[in-house]
Scaffold this motif. Sequence first.
Motif, PDB file in Angstrom:
ATOM      1  N   GLY A   8       0.846  -1.176   0.000  1.00 44.63           N
ATOM      2  CA  GLY A   8       0.000   0.000   0.000  1.00 44.63           C
ATOM      3  C   GLY A   8       0.887   1.233   0.000  1.00 44.63           C
ATOM      4  N   LEU A  10       0.821   5.385   0.950  1.00 42.44           N
ATOM      5  CA  LEU A  10       0.146   6.533   1.548  1.00 42.44           C
ATOM      6  C   LEU A  10       0.917   7.786   1.198  1.00 42.44           C
ATOM      7  N   ARG A  29      -3.605  10.141   2.015  1.00 42.00           N
ATOM      8  CA  ARG A  29      -4.387   9.555   0.917  1.00 42.00           C
ATOM      9  C   ARG A  29      -3.716   8.246   0.499  1.00 42.00           C
ATOM     10  N   CYS A  30      -4.531   7.234   0.251  1.00 38.89           N
ATOM     11  CA  CYS A  30      -4.025   5.977  -0.288  1.00 38.89           C
ATOM     12  C   CYS A  30      -3.797   6.167  -1.788  1.00 38.89           C
ATOM     13  N   SER A  32      -1.933   3.895  -3.685  1.00 35.39           N
ATOM     14  CA  SER A  32      -1.561   2.648  -4.352  1.00 35.39           C
ATOM     15  C   SER A  32      -2.643   2.225  -5.323  1.00 35.39           C
ATOM     16  N   SER A  36      -5.159  -1.686  -0.649  1.00 36.54           N
ATOM     17  CA  SER A  36      -5.633  -0.769   0.385  1.00 36.54           C
ATOM     18  C   SER A  36      -4.625  -0.742   1.531  1.00 36.54           C
ATOM     19  N   VAL A  37      -4.828   0.192   2.443  1.00 38.25           N
ATOM     20  CA  VAL A  37      -4.031   0.286   3.661  1.00 38.25           C
ATOM     21  C   VAL A  37      -4.952  -0.084   4.822  1.00 38.25           C
ATOM     22  N   SER A  74      -9.131   2.469   1.067  1.00 36.07           N
ATOM     23  CA  SER A  74      -9.048   2.025  -0.330  1.00 36.07           C
ATOM     24  C   SER A  74      -8.299   3.049  -1.182  1.00 36.07           C
ATOM     25  N   PRO A  75      -7.758   2.598  -2.327  1.00 38.03           N
ATOM     26  CA  PRO A  75      -7.072   3.522  -3.228  1.00 38.03           C
ATOM     27  C   PRO A  75      -7.949   4.743  -3.542  1.00 38.03           C
ATOM     28  N   HIS A  78      -9.007   9.160   1.391  1.00 39.25           N
ATOM     29  CA  HIS A  78      -8.115   9.806   2.337  1.00 39.25           C
ATOM     30  C   HIS A  78      -8.793   9.882   3.691  1.00 39.25           C
TER      31      HIS A  78
END
Length: 111
Positions: A8, A10, A29-30, A32, A36-37, A74-75, A78
């Motif tokens: 992931g 960020l 914000r993700c 990737s 997900s993170v 999720s991508p 944020h």
Amino acid sequence: MSGVEPVGLLQVEIVYERPAVNQVICHARCISPARSVFPGDAVLPVDAPADAGSVPARVVRMHRPPFGEFSELSPAWHAVVHLEAPEGADLSWVQPMANLRAAGVEGGQAG
């Protein structure tokens, strides 16, 4: 972590607070495309070598009003992200516009 597992990513947008040297509350914000993170993920700067022995921070909480707590970022989403490292570790590398790689902890994701 093997080389085939996606990580992931960020991107730190704002640093709100540093309650202690080993804790940071930021807005991130993700970014990737494929992963997900999650709470419990270990994070390090993207440019930190994997074998450098750097102490990673852990994602301990993710939330955003009016949505509340997130169990997954999720991508493209944020949120406010709380990061914490072991006592004595310095998270001064968490700065606005820093890109962080996040990887799941041994035994699966928390949350």
